[in-house]
Design an enzyme around this catalytic site. Structure first.
Site, mmCIF file in Angstrom:
data_model
loop_
_atom_site.group_PDB
_atom_site.id
_atom_site.type_symbol
_atom_site.label_atom_id
_atom_site.label_comp_id
_atom_site.label_asym_id
_atom_site.label_seq_id
_atom_site.Cartn_x
_atom_site.Cartn_y
_atom_site.Cartn_z
ATOM 1 N N LYS A 91 1.254 -1.220 0.195
ATOM 2 C CA LYS A 91 0.461 -0.363 -0.457
ATOM 3 C C LYS A 91 0.714 1.254 -0.203
ATOM 4 O O LYS A 91 0.939 2.113 -1.090
ATOM 5 C CB LYS A 91 -0.908 0.627 1.266
ATOM 6 N N ARG B 158 -9.784 1.919 8.890
ATOM 7 C CA ARG B 158 -9.485 0.558 8.856
ATOM 8 C C ARG B 158 -10.392 -0.189 10.230
ATOM 9 O O ARG B 158 -10.057 -1.399 9.930
ATOM 10 C CB ARG B 158 -8.264 0.523 9.786
ATOM 11 N N ARG C 175 11.129 -7.309 4.739
ATOM 12 C CA ARG C 175 10.895 -5.103 4.435
ATOM 13 C C ARG C 175 11.929 -4.233 5.457
ATOM 14 O O ARG C 175 12.040 -4.476 6.551
ATOM 15 C CB ARG C 175 9.640 -4.851 4.557
ATOM 16 N N ARG D 139 10.374 -1.706 10.513
ATOM 17 C CA ARG D 139 9.473 -1.587 11.481
ATOM 18 C C ARG D 139 9.653 -2.298 12.754
ATOM 19 O O ARG D 139 9.759 -3.429 12.343
ATOM 20 C CB ARG D 139 8.324 -1.544 10.715
ATOM 21 N N ARG E 17 -1.221 -8.819 13.241
ATOM 22 C CA ARG E 17 -1.515 -7.531 12.009
ATOM 23 C C ARG E 17 -2.132 -8.150 10.911
ATOM 24 O O ARG E 17 -3.637 -7.631 10.858
ATOM 25 C CB ARG E 17 -0.410 -7.346 11.377
HETATM 26 P P1 AMP Z 1 0.493 0.733 8.533
HETATM 27 O O1 AMP Z 1 1.957 1.526 9.020
HETATM 28 O O2 AMP Z 1 -0.580 1.207 7.759
HETATM 29 O O3 AMP Z 1 0.418 -0.597 8.719
HETATM 30 O O4 AMP Z 1 -0.050 0.773 10.196
HETATM 31 C C1 AMP Z 1 1.619 0.292 11.362
HETATM 32 C C2 AMP Z 1 -0.018 0.720 12.684
HETATM 33 O O5 AMP Z 1 -0.234 2.002 12.830
HETATM 34 C C3 AMP Z 1 -0.420 0.061 12.585
HETATM 35 O O6 AMP Z 1 -0.571 -1.240 12.634
HETATM 36 C C4 AMP Z 1 -2.157 0.109 13.897
HETATM 37 O O7 AMP Z 1 -1.449 -0.368 15.660
HETATM 38 C C5 AMP Z 1 -1.258 1.958 13.547
HETATM 39 N N1 AMP Z 1 -2.696 2.573 12.475
HETATM 40 C C6 AMP Z 1 -2.472 2.596 11.782
HETATM 41 N N2 AMP Z 1 -3.816 3.482 10.223
HETATM 42 C C7 AMP Z 1 -4.062 2.961 11.891
HETATM 43 C C8 AMP Z 1 -5.815 2.944 11.857
HETATM 44 N N3 AMP Z 1 -6.343 3.715 10.667
HETATM 45 N N4 AMP Z 1 -6.643 2.455 12.708
HETATM 46 C C9 AMP Z 1 -5.871 2.438 13.530
HETATM 47 N N5 AMP Z 1 -4.687 1.938 13.923
HETATM 48 C C10 AMP Z 1 -4.335 2.152 12.805
#
Ligand code: AMP
Length: 219
Positions: A13, A88, A127, A161, A172
């Site tokens: 993404k 989400r 990654r 990360r 996740r």
């Molecule tokens: P990402 O970088 O999109 O994979 O997000 C990393 C982490 O940030 C996720 O596993 C959540 O803990 C948190 N996170 C990101 N976006 C959201 C969202 N819209 N709602 C809740 N938690 C989020």
């Protein structure tokens, strides 16, 4: 255009969002990036988010929705945006709808990136991301940088990360299936979903995505 990008962790993404946002001249808004920026700046919001992120759980809606709305209200987002990682869950999708409705706006498309589960785990485990720019993403096997640990694009340090460990990835993925996938049906009922395969070369996926968005716009 106002677009939502959905797909499991590791679908690409962030990578695709960076290219698509550039092609479409709209800002790429990633709630994950916003949280990570808050964490590295040591803000209260970052402190609230950290434990949830490290555990692979969603940050509570009270924190997330306000942060996303503030970002979408910035001047660069008046003509559109590409949302990556938001909404989400269905509650966030409803809040977004409500926000758009009150401004007489609507989403144009929800782009669903499909990728098999075993591929996701392989992608995430290898990654590596640049500290300077999260759009600079590498993979130790599939897309290695020329020099180990160094970003080809800007020379920044590459890191893994905290939430990319195998155990957290499993959580996740489960969170994705139980909480995020239902938004696909929610948006399908509005006729907004276009699904593409996220397998193959990054440039091929971008091309597929641009085509899909174009035909959804025409349709
Ligand atoms: P990402 O970088 O999109 O994979 O997000 C990393 C982490 O940030 C996720 O596993 C959540 O803990 C948190 N996170 C990101 N976006 C959201 C969202 N819209 N709602 C809740 N938690 C989020």
């Amino acid at each position: 255009m106002r677009i939502v990008l959905v797909g499991p962790p590791g679908a690409g993404k962030g990578t695709q969002a960076a290219y698509l946002a550039k092609n479409l001249s709209i800002p790429h808004i990633s709630t994950g990036d916003l949280f990570r920026a808050n964490i590295s700046q040591g803000t209260d919001l970052g402190k609230q988010a950290r434990a949830y992120m490290d555990a692979g759980q969603l940050v509570p809606d009270e924190v997330t929705i306000g942060m996303a709305k503030d970002r979408m209200a910035q001047p660069d987002a008046v003509n559109g945006f590409l949302l990556d990682g938001f909404p989400r869950n269905v509650g966030q999708a409803e809040a977004l709808d409500e926000m758009l409705r009150s401004a007489s706006l609507k989403l144009d498309a929800v782009l669903d990136l499909e990728v098999p589960e075993d591929e996701v785990v392989k992608r995430i485990a290898g990654r590596r991301i640049c500290r300077n720019d999260s759009a600079h993403v590498f993979h130790v096997t599939y897309n290695p940088p020329e020099t180990e640990g160094v970003c080809d694009a800007c020379g920044g340090e590459l890191y893994q990360r905290d939430d990319d460990s195998e155990e957290t990835v499993r959580t996740r993925l489960e969170v994705y299936h139980t909480q995020t996938e239902p938004i696909i049906d929610y948006y399908r009922a509005q006729g907004l979903v276009v699904t593409i395969s996220a397998l193959g070369k990054v440039t091929d996926v971008t091309e597929r995505a641009m085509e899909a968005l174009k035909s959804s716009d025409e349709g």
